[in-house]
Motif scaffolding. Sequence first.
Motif, PDB file in Angstrom:
ATOM      1  N   GLN A  44       0.821  -1.213   0.000  1.00  0.00           N
ATOM      2  CA  GLN A  44       0.000   0.000   0.000  1.00  0.00           C
ATOM      3  C   GLN A  44       0.853   1.260   0.000  1.00  0.00           C
ATOM      4  OE1 GLN A  44      -1.917   1.062   3.591  1.00  0.00           O
ATOM      5  NE2 GLN A  44      -3.014   2.783   2.678  1.00  0.00           N
ATOM      6  N   ALA A  45       2.069   1.189   0.484  1.00  0.00           N
ATOM      7  CA  ALA A  45       2.917   2.383   0.626  1.00  0.00           C
ATOM      8  C   ALA A  45       2.834   3.266  -0.619  1.00  0.00           C
ATOM      9  CB  ALA A  45       4.369   1.962   0.865  1.00  0.00           C
ATOM     10  N   GLY A  46       2.356   4.496  -0.434  1.00  0.00           N
ATOM     11  CA  GLY A  46       2.215   5.443  -1.533  1.00  0.00           C
ATOM     12  C   GLY A  46       0.908   5.314  -2.289  1.00  0.00           C
ATOM     13  N   LEU A  47       0.071   4.343  -1.908  1.00  0.00           N
ATOM     14  CA  LEU A  47      -1.205   4.117  -2.586  1.00  0.00           C
ATOM     15  C   LEU A  47      -2.351   4.173  -1.584  1.00  0.00           C
ATOM     16  CD1 LEU A  47      -0.071   1.008  -4.689  1.00  0.00           C
ATOM     17  CD2 LEU A  47      -0.268   3.365  -5.524  1.00  0.00           C
ATOM     18  N   SER A  48      -3.580   4.103  -2.081  1.00  0.00           N
ATOM     19  CA  SER A  48      -4.743   4.094  -1.196  1.00  0.00           C
ATOM     20  C   SER A  48      -5.064   2.671  -0.760  1.00  0.00           C
ATOM     21  CB  SER A  48      -5.967   4.687  -1.914  1.00  0.00           C
ATOM     22  OG  SER A  48      -6.373   3.860  -2.986  1.00  0.00           O
ATOM     23  N   TRP A  49      -5.636   2.525   0.411  1.00  0.00           N
ATOM     24  CA  TRP A  49      -5.964   1.197   0.923  1.00  0.00           C
ATOM     25  C   TRP A  49      -7.055   0.529   0.095  1.00  0.00           C
ATOM     26  CZ3 TRP A  49      -3.804  -2.544   3.120  1.00  0.00           C
ATOM     27  CH2 TRP A  49      -4.502  -3.540   3.821  1.00  0.00           C
ATOM     28  N   ILE A  50      -7.978   1.311  -0.474  1.00  0.00           N
ATOM     29  CA  ILE A  50      -9.039   0.726  -1.293  1.00  0.00           C
ATOM     30  C   ILE A  50      -8.443   0.046  -2.526  1.00  0.00           C
ATOM     31  CG2 ILE A  50      -9.500   2.817  -2.632  1.00  0.00           C
ATOM     32  CD1 ILE A  50     -12.078   0.194  -1.406  1.00  0.00           C
ATOM     33  N   THR A  51      -7.348   0.589  -3.048  1.00  0.00           N
ATOM     34  CA  THR A  51      -6.666  -0.037  -4.181  1.00  0.00           C
ATOM     35  C   THR A  51      -6.187  -1.433  -3.807  1.00  0.00           C
ATOM     36  OG1 THR A  51      -5.925   2.091  -5.066  1.00  0.00           O
ATOM     37  CG2 THR A  51      -4.710   0.146  -5.772  1.00  0.00           C
ATOM     38  N   ILE A  52      -5.658  -1.570  -2.607  1.00  0.00           N
ATOM     39  CA  ILE A  52      -5.170  -2.861  -2.135  1.00  0.00           C
ATOM     40  C   ILE A  52      -6.330  -3.813  -1.871  1.00  0.00           C
ATOM     41  CG2 ILE A  52      -3.852  -4.040  -0.338  1.00  0.00           C
ATOM     42  CD1 ILE A  52      -2.199  -2.238  -2.225  1.00  0.00           C
ATOM     43  N   LEU A  53      -7.392  -3.308  -1.261  1.00  0.00           N
ATOM     44  CA  LEU A  53      -8.543  -4.164  -0.965  1.00  0.00           C
ATOM     45  C   LEU A  53      -9.138  -4.754  -2.236  1.00  0.00           C
ATOM     46  CD1 LEU A  53     -10.556  -2.320   1.857  1.00  0.00           C
ATOM     47  CD2 LEU A  53      -9.133  -4.370   2.046  1.00  0.00           C
ATOM     48  N   LYS A  54      -9.197  -3.955  -3.285  1.00  0.00           N
ATOM     49  CA  LYS A  54      -9.758  -4.438  -4.548  1.00  0.00           C
ATOM     50  C   LYS A  54      -8.906  -5.546  -5.158  1.00  0.00           C
ATOM     51  CE  LYS A  54     -12.167  -0.172  -5.849  1.00  0.00           C
ATOM     52  NZ  LYS A  54     -12.190   0.995  -6.787  1.00  0.00           N
ATOM     53  N   LYS A  55      -7.619  -5.559  -4.826  1.00  0.00           N
ATOM     54  CA  LYS A  55      -6.709  -6.561  -5.372  1.00  0.00           C
ATOM     55  C   LYS A  55      -6.363  -7.648  -4.354  1.00  0.00           C
ATOM     56  CE  LYS A  55      -4.398  -3.331  -8.564  1.00  0.00           C
ATOM     57  NZ  LYS A  55      -4.538  -4.119  -9.814  1.00  0.00           N
ATOM     58  N   ARG A  56      -7.027  -7.635  -3.224  1.00  0.00           N
ATOM     59  CA  ARG A  56      -6.666  -8.546  -2.131  1.00  0.00           C
ATOM     60  C   ARG A  56      -6.723 -10.019  -2.535  1.00  0.00           C
ATOM     61  NH1 ARG A  56      -9.285  -8.085   3.932  1.00  0.00           N
ATOM     62  NH2 ARG A  56      -7.744  -9.360   5.050  1.00  0.00           N
ATOM     63  N   GLU A  57      -7.769 -10.415  -3.209  1.00  0.00           N
ATOM     64  CA  GLU A  57      -7.889 -11.810  -3.628  1.00  0.00           C
ATOM     65  C   GLU A  57      -6.785 -12.176  -4.618  1.00  0.00           C
ATOM     66  OE1 GLU A  57     -11.770 -12.781  -5.007  1.00  0.00           O
ATOM     67  OE2 GLU A  57     -12.735 -12.399  -3.080  1.00  0.00           O
ATOM     68  N   ASN A  58      -6.429 -11.229  -5.478  1.00  0.00           N
ATOM     69  CA  ASN A  58      -5.342 -11.474  -6.421  1.00  0.00           C
ATOM     70  C   ASN A  58      -4.007 -11.654  -5.696  1.00  0.00           C
ATOM     71  OD1 ASN A  58      -7.145 -11.159  -8.576  1.00  0.00           O
ATOM     72  ND2 ASN A  58      -6.787  -8.954  -8.678  1.00  0.00           N
ATOM     73  N   PHE A  59      -3.796 -10.833  -4.661  1.00  0.00           N
ATOM     74  CA  PHE A  59      -2.590 -10.982  -3.855  1.00  0.00           C
ATOM     75  C   PHE A  59      -2.566 -12.353  -3.182  1.00  0.00           C
ATOM     76  CE2 PHE A  59      -2.019  -6.314  -3.988  1.00  0.00           C
ATOM     77  CZ  PHE A  59      -0.640  -6.242  -4.101  1.00  0.00           C
ATOM     78  N   GLN A  60      -3.719 -12.769  -2.700  1.00  0.00           N
ATOM     79  CA  GLN A  60      -3.817 -14.067  -2.032  1.00  0.00           C
ATOM     80  C   GLN A  60      -3.403 -15.198  -2.966  1.00  0.00           C
ATOM     81  OE1 GLN A  60      -7.802 -15.086  -0.764  1.00  0.00           O
ATOM     82  NE2 GLN A  60      -7.080 -16.598   0.696  1.00  0.00           N
ATOM     83  N   LEU A  61      -3.860 -15.136  -4.199  1.00  0.00           N
ATOM     84  CA  LEU A  61      -3.501 -16.154  -5.181  1.00  0.00           C
ATOM     85  C   LEU A  61      -2.028 -16.054  -5.570  1.00  0.00           C
ATOM     86  CD1 LEU A  61      -6.625 -15.971  -7.527  1.00  0.00           C
ATOM     87  CD2 LEU A  61      -6.032 -17.849  -5.978  1.00  0.00           C
ATOM     88  N   ALA A  62      -1.570 -14.829  -5.781  1.00  0.00           N
ATOM     89  CA  ALA A  62      -0.189 -14.617  -6.243  1.00  0.00           C
ATOM     90  C   ALA A  62       0.839 -15.011  -5.190  1.00  0.00           C
ATOM     91  CB  ALA A  62      -0.003 -13.153  -6.640  1.00  0.00           C
ATOM     92  N   PHE A  63       0.502 -14.813  -3.912  1.00  0.00           N
ATOM     93  CA  PHE A  63       1.453 -15.076  -2.837  1.00  0.00           C
ATOM     94  C   PHE A  63       1.072 -16.306  -2.011  1.00  0.00           C
ATOM     95  CE2 PHE A  63       2.464 -10.706  -3.905  1.00  0.00           C
ATOM     96  CZ  PHE A  63       3.852 -10.676  -3.783  1.00  0.00           C
ATOM     97  N   ASP A  64       0.541 -17.325  -2.682  1.00  0.00           N
ATOM     98  CA  ASP A  64       0.301 -18.626  -2.044  1.00  0.00           C
ATOM     99  C   ASP A  64      -0.430 -18.521  -0.713  1.00  0.00           C
ATOM    100  OD1 ASP A  64       1.640 -20.753  -3.772  1.00  0.00           O
ATOM    101  OD2 ASP A  64       3.262 -19.289  -3.578  1.00  0.00           O
ATOM    102  N   ASP A  65      -1.554 -17.802  -0.722  1.00  0.00           N
ATOM    103  CA  ASP A  65      -2.358 -17.629   0.501  1.00  0.00           C
ATOM    104  C   ASP A  65      -1.555 -17.023   1.643  1.00  0.00           C
ATOM    105  OD1 ASP A  65      -4.704 -18.641  -0.653  1.00  0.00           O
ATOM    106  OD2 ASP A  65      -4.135 -20.701  -0.175  1.00  0.00           O
ATOM    107  N   PHE A  66      -0.569 -16.208   1.279  1.00  0.00           N
ATOM    108  CA  PHE A  66       0.272 -15.514   2.260  1.00  0.00           C
ATOM    109  C   PHE A  66       1.017 -16.489   3.178  1.00  0.00           C
ATOM    110  CE2 PHE A  66      -3.366 -12.708   1.300  1.00  0.00           C
ATOM    111  CZ  PHE A  66      -2.682 -11.707   0.633  1.00  0.00           C
TER     112      PHE A  66
END
Length: 203
Positions: A44-66
Amino acid sequence: MEDKIRCGWCSSSDLYKKYHDEEWGVPVYEDQKLFEFLILETFQAGLSWITILKKRENFQLAFDDFDYKKVALYTEDKIQELLQDAGIIRNQLKIRAAISNAVAFMKVQEEFGSFSKYIWEFTDGKPIQNNRQSLKEVPATTPLSDAISKDLKKRGFKFVGSTVVYAHMQATGMVDDHVADCWKKSNFLKVNNKTSPKSFIFF
């Protein structure tokens, strides 16, 4: 969503409201969930949190469920794969930081038994219940987030400036910054009006 009085920052979308109602300010003690928020906050650094929330599921897939154990082993091929993933934030420095942060995360676990034990020691294991009357009173950083940021950096973590750390503290319930008229704050006070003050830290 039903009409409730909420903190003003989340009024722009139902996704924001759901996150506010169900997660923001709720204490998190499980290491993998703490790592998830660490990844999301650093991206999120330098970005809005809503931007991250919208991509949260994609992050989950990309980073092996964290799964930090898997993330710590990511190779250069995996990094290049992530850089091609339009579903996440394709920032090379942040992607590489996620990997090095996973390594640092596990080193903390080795030293303290869990990352949760390490990070919650900064608040004596208890959520800090702030008494914010309005959003104007909610800071971007505090002396405590400064101290945590400094310690994390010493341990090899990256993209963990004080602002990122304070946002992480809010997200994981280390601090509760719901404003006074927010239904979450009102609900907390109703539920805990018979709870000993020793159970929480108030400022």
